[in-house]
Design a protein around this motif. Structure first.
Motif, PDB file in Angstrom:
ATOM      1  N   GLY A 188     142.287 -34.350  28.001  1.00  0.00           N
ATOM      2  CA  GLY A 188     141.843 -35.702  27.692  1.00  0.00           C
ATOM      3  C   GLY A 188     142.329 -36.742  28.689  1.00  0.00           C
ATOM      4  O   GLY A 188     142.391 -37.925  28.376  1.00  0.00           O
ATOM      5  N   ARG A 189     142.714 -36.302  29.890  1.00  0.00           N
ATOM      6  CA  ARG A 189     143.199 -37.224  30.917  1.00  0.00           C
ATOM      7  C   ARG A 189     142.031 -37.690  31.801  1.00  0.00           C
ATOM      8  O   ARG A 189     141.016 -37.004  31.916  1.00  0.00           O
ATOM      9  N   PRO A 190     142.164 -38.833  32.459  1.00  0.00           N
ATOM     10  CA  PRO A 190     141.078 -39.353  33.306  1.00  0.00           C
ATOM     11  C   PRO A 190     140.890 -38.518  34.576  1.00  0.00           C
ATOM     12  O   PRO A 190     141.826 -37.906  35.082  1.00  0.00           O
ATOM     13  N   ILE A 191     139.658 -38.521  35.055  1.00  0.00           N
ATOM     14  CA  ILE A 191     139.304 -37.820  36.292  1.00  0.00           C
ATOM     15  C   ILE A 191     139.256 -38.863  37.396  1.00  0.00           C
ATOM     16  O   ILE A 191     138.603 -39.902  37.252  1.00  0.00           O
ATOM     17  N   SER A 217     124.969 -33.155  44.364  1.00  0.00           N
ATOM     18  CA  SER A 217     123.681 -32.997  43.697  1.00  0.00           C
ATOM     19  C   SER A 217     123.673 -31.962  42.568  1.00  0.00           C
ATOM     20  O   SER A 217     122.747 -31.940  41.769  1.00  0.00           O
ATOM     21  N   VAL A 218     124.697 -31.126  42.496  1.00  0.00           N
ATOM     22  CA  VAL A 218     124.757 -30.080  41.473  1.00  0.00           C
ATOM     23  C   VAL A 218     126.083 -30.205  40.722  1.00  0.00           C
ATOM     24  O   VAL A 218     127.108 -30.518  41.325  1.00  0.00           O
ATOM     25  N   THR A 219     126.035 -29.960  39.428  1.00  0.00           N
ATOM     26  CA  THR A 219     127.258 -30.040  38.628  1.00  0.00           C
ATOM     27  C   THR A 219     127.766 -28.650  38.281  1.00  0.00           C
ATOM     28  O   THR A 219     127.004 -27.693  38.217  1.00  0.00           O
ATOM     29  N   TRP A 220     129.071 -28.588  38.057  1.00  0.00           N
ATOM     30  CA  TRP A 220     129.731 -27.364  37.606  1.00  0.00           C
ATOM     31  C   TRP A 220     129.890 -27.471  36.104  1.00  0.00           C
ATOM     32  O   TRP A 220     130.414 -28.457  35.599  1.00  0.00           O
ATOM     33  N   GLN A 221     129.439 -26.463  35.379  1.00  0.00           N
ATOM     34  CA  GLN A 221     129.529 -26.453  33.922  1.00  0.00           C
ATOM     35  C   GLN A 221     130.744 -25.638  33.495  1.00  0.00           C
ATOM     36  O   GLN A 221     130.857 -24.469  33.827  1.00  0.00           O
ATOM     37  N   ALA A 268     132.564 -36.644  36.557  1.00  0.00           N
ATOM     38  CA  ALA A 268     132.754 -35.695  35.467  1.00  0.00           C
ATOM     39  C   ALA A 268     132.263 -36.278  34.160  1.00  0.00           C
ATOM     40  O   ALA A 268     132.256 -37.490  33.962  1.00  0.00           O
ATOM     41  N   SER A 269     131.871 -35.383  33.267  1.00  0.00           N
ATOM     42  CA  SER A 269     131.454 -35.781  31.920  1.00  0.00           C
ATOM     43  C   SER A 269     132.230 -34.933  30.922  1.00  0.00           C
ATOM     44  O   SER A 269     132.106 -33.704  30.915  1.00  0.00           O
ATOM     45  N   SER A 270     133.028 -35.595  30.096  1.00  0.00           N
ATOM     46  CA  SER A 270     133.798 -34.852  29.093  1.00  0.00           C
ATOM     47  C   SER A 270     132.891 -34.343  27.979  1.00  0.00           C
ATOM     48  O   SER A 270     133.150 -33.296  27.403  1.00  0.00           O
ATOM     49  N   GLU A 271     131.796 -35.058  27.687  1.00  0.00           N
ATOM     50  CA  GLU A 271     130.873 -34.625  26.641  1.00  0.00           C
ATOM     51  C   GLU A 271     130.104 -33.368  27.070  1.00  0.00           C
ATOM     52  O   GLU A 271     129.978 -32.416  26.311  1.00  0.00           O
ATOM     53  N   LYS A 272     129.612 -33.383  28.290  1.00  0.00           N
ATOM     54  CA  LYS A 272     128.840 -32.233  28.793  1.00  0.00           C
ATOM     55  C   LYS A 272     129.734 -31.155  29.404  1.00  0.00           C
ATOM     56  O   LYS A 272     129.280 -30.061  29.676  1.00  0.00           O
ATOM     57  N   ARG A 273     131.017 -31.507  29.656  1.00  0.00           N
ATOM     58  CA  ARG A 273     131.985 -30.613  30.305  1.00  0.00           C
ATOM     59  C   ARG A 273     131.472 -30.165  31.670  1.00  0.00           C
ATOM     60  O   ARG A 273     131.374 -28.983  31.968  1.00  0.00           O
TER      61      ARG A 273
END
Length: 124
Positions: free
Chosen positions: A53-56, A109-113, A73-78
């Protein structure tokens, strides 16, 4: 910024030889590999920060001063994406690495899930 490639090229043109070494390309490849390791560590750190829960935070590159890693980063989508600001020309022109060399494209352009954290079970 080109790790001495322009100077090496000028000397090579002035003194051509069939037995010429190319240490500049090896240096570029080494730096690209170190940047890949840095990108990997940023992704791992982002996962740990999301879990805690720490900031990115975006940060400067340790490998090549003057470059900056921008993290989204998105904490909701991880998810996380990495964008390298100030990419050297030798990386942009793919002189020593191709697009599939990097874990994520350097343009963000691409995210890591991330997968959800594993759960442990106990048997009694």
């Amino acid at each position: 910024p080109d790790l001495g490639a322009s100077l090496h090229e000028a000397i090579s043109e002035a003194n051509p030889s069939v037995l010429e070494m190319n240490p500049i390309r090896a240096i570029m490849r080494t730096h690209a590999t170190l940047l890949l390791r840095e990108q990997t560590e940023l992704i791992r750190d982002t996962r740990a920060r999301l879990d805690a829960g720490r900031p990115i935070e975006s940060r400067d590159s340790v490998v090549l001063p003057g470059l900056r890693w921008e993290l989204n980063a998105s904490s909701e989508k991880r998810t996380v994406s990495t964008r390298l600001i100030g990419v050297p020309e030798w990386i942009a022109k793919k002189l020593v690495s191709t697009d599939d060399f990097w874990l994520l494209p350097l343009d963000g352009s691409v995210t890591w899930q991330f997968h959800l954290p594993g759960r442990t079970t106990s048997r009694n």
